[in-house]
Write a protein that holds these residues in place. Sequence first.
Motif, short mmCIF file in Angstrom:
data_model
loop_
_atom_site.label_atom_id
_atom_site.label_comp_id
_atom_site.label_asym_id
_atom_site.label_seq_id
_atom_site.Cartn_x
_atom_site.Cartn_y
_atom_site.Cartn_z
N UNK A 1 0.85 -1.19 0.00
CA UNK A 1 0.00 0.00 0.00
C UNK A 1 0.89 1.24 0.00
N UNK A 2 0.53 2.23 -0.81
CA UNK A 2 1.36 3.43 -0.86
C UNK A 2 0.49 4.67 -1.07
N UNK A 3 0.91 5.81 -0.48
CA UNK A 3 0.16 7.05 -0.65
C UNK A 3 0.57 7.78 -1.92
N UNK A 4 -0.21 8.75 -2.29
CA UNK A 4 0.03 9.53 -3.50
C UNK A 4 1.37 10.26 -3.45
N UNK A 5 1.74 10.77 -2.28
CA UNK A 5 2.96 11.57 -2.17
C UNK A 5 4.23 10.77 -2.44
#
Length: 491
Positions: free
Chosen positions: A131-135
């Motif tokens: 899982x990874x965030x947009x930033x």
Amino acid sequence: MNNLKISQVLLIVMLISISGVVSAQQEFTLYHMPVLSQSTYLNPASVPEHKLSISLPLPSTFVGFSNSGLSVKSFVDKNGTVDYQGFVDGLNEENNYIGLGANVELFNVRFKAKNNFFSIHSRVVSDLRVLYPKDLLGIGAEGIKNGYSLSGLGVHFNNYIEYGVGFTHVKPDSKWTYGGRLKLLNGIANIQTKKSDVELKVNQNDLYQYDLNLDMEVNIGAGVDGSKVDDVFDLASDDIRDVIKLNNGFAIDAGATLQYNKRLSFGAAINNLGFINWKSYAENYKSKLNLTFDGVVIDNYDFSQSLDSLIDARLDDETTSYEEAFDNSVDTTKTGYRTWLPTTIFLSAHYQLNPRLRATGSIYTEFFKGVSLGLVTGLNYSVTKRLDLTTTWWWFRKSAANLGLGVVYKPGPFQLYLVMDNILPASFVRISDPELEIDGLLLPYQIKNFNLRVGMNLVFGRIKDESRMPNKGLKKKRHGGKKYLYKPSLK
């Protein structure tokens, strides 16, 4: 960054695609293929066409890849123009993912006894979700403005051996079919990101000052003592038991089908309702840290020195200092923990258009870090007694360009099969890059998911067609109306 080179984009796509081959567990086409014994992995109430099925000599093998945002279309328009900023803008703020999955049967036997089918199986299952965030990717397009967040970044990996005992109950005078499976799980390896809050803030009054706030919890479990893994083959059997200690878990599957009338049936199934307790060689890492970076201060500058080398040296000093602060903030314990399997639910309907052709549809629900929904529709066609074809179209996690195909061929007692959930992307795009000497490379434009299952079963005792037809001998007065046996198909 809008002019990011095509070669860089292709490299990213190829690396992730290659990694997907080695190891997402969603299988939509297989659910609608009751002719295969392996369909009971998704619906324990599925009724096979043969009295005995054995998954030898070629065991069923599955590999798959899925993701939420990465495709050629997300980077490149149909004219071949790269738009990295557009790709970043299309990402979710936190809930982006890449999923890899694999499972291999060790054995699978299913047999009929009166009005029941019983099964015994074992397989090795691997499931990796990042899982990874947009930033995480947005910094390449926008840099650090007001802040930079990695909150939500996490790795979830599960590798275990599954032993299952299942049954399916079906009576000729009942419209209902139901089944279940009990599964014992032996955990081999696990990574669980329990908490991930990472925030980097920029002081608007002093652009050189950054504040880092970190709060993370990660659990790691294993079934083998890592300090002795290199010596396992040299150990005596009694010593091996002290080195290999698999982690125990438990799960259940359940399903039911209602044959509403001669042509229409409804089904429901829930799978992987269970957990693994990681007690052997479990480790827990917690880190809570607040740091402030005030920039690099240059004082007493000696003009005989290179400014670049001086800045690099000061940055190295700062980096070493922060690494030590991070190491000191990590609290390590050895406490057992529990992980739950990603539970899935299928709700389906099947309509027999004619004795050889059946239309299917289902709603798929997955519970992992929230709820994800999918829609599947398809056709199953029995070409001959030797050849069975299934095709599906499905939508899942904003991806609709998905066409599935299942082929089952039976020469004699051998049942050969190939099942893919994405065989043909909706469209292609041609990419050219002189630096890579690429001229008119044809790439799938929208594909985000791919999985493949292949294998062979030995099957014996084909169930006669009339055994699946409505029972004509029942009397309304005596039995309360006609009853229907849930088929695999009305052939």
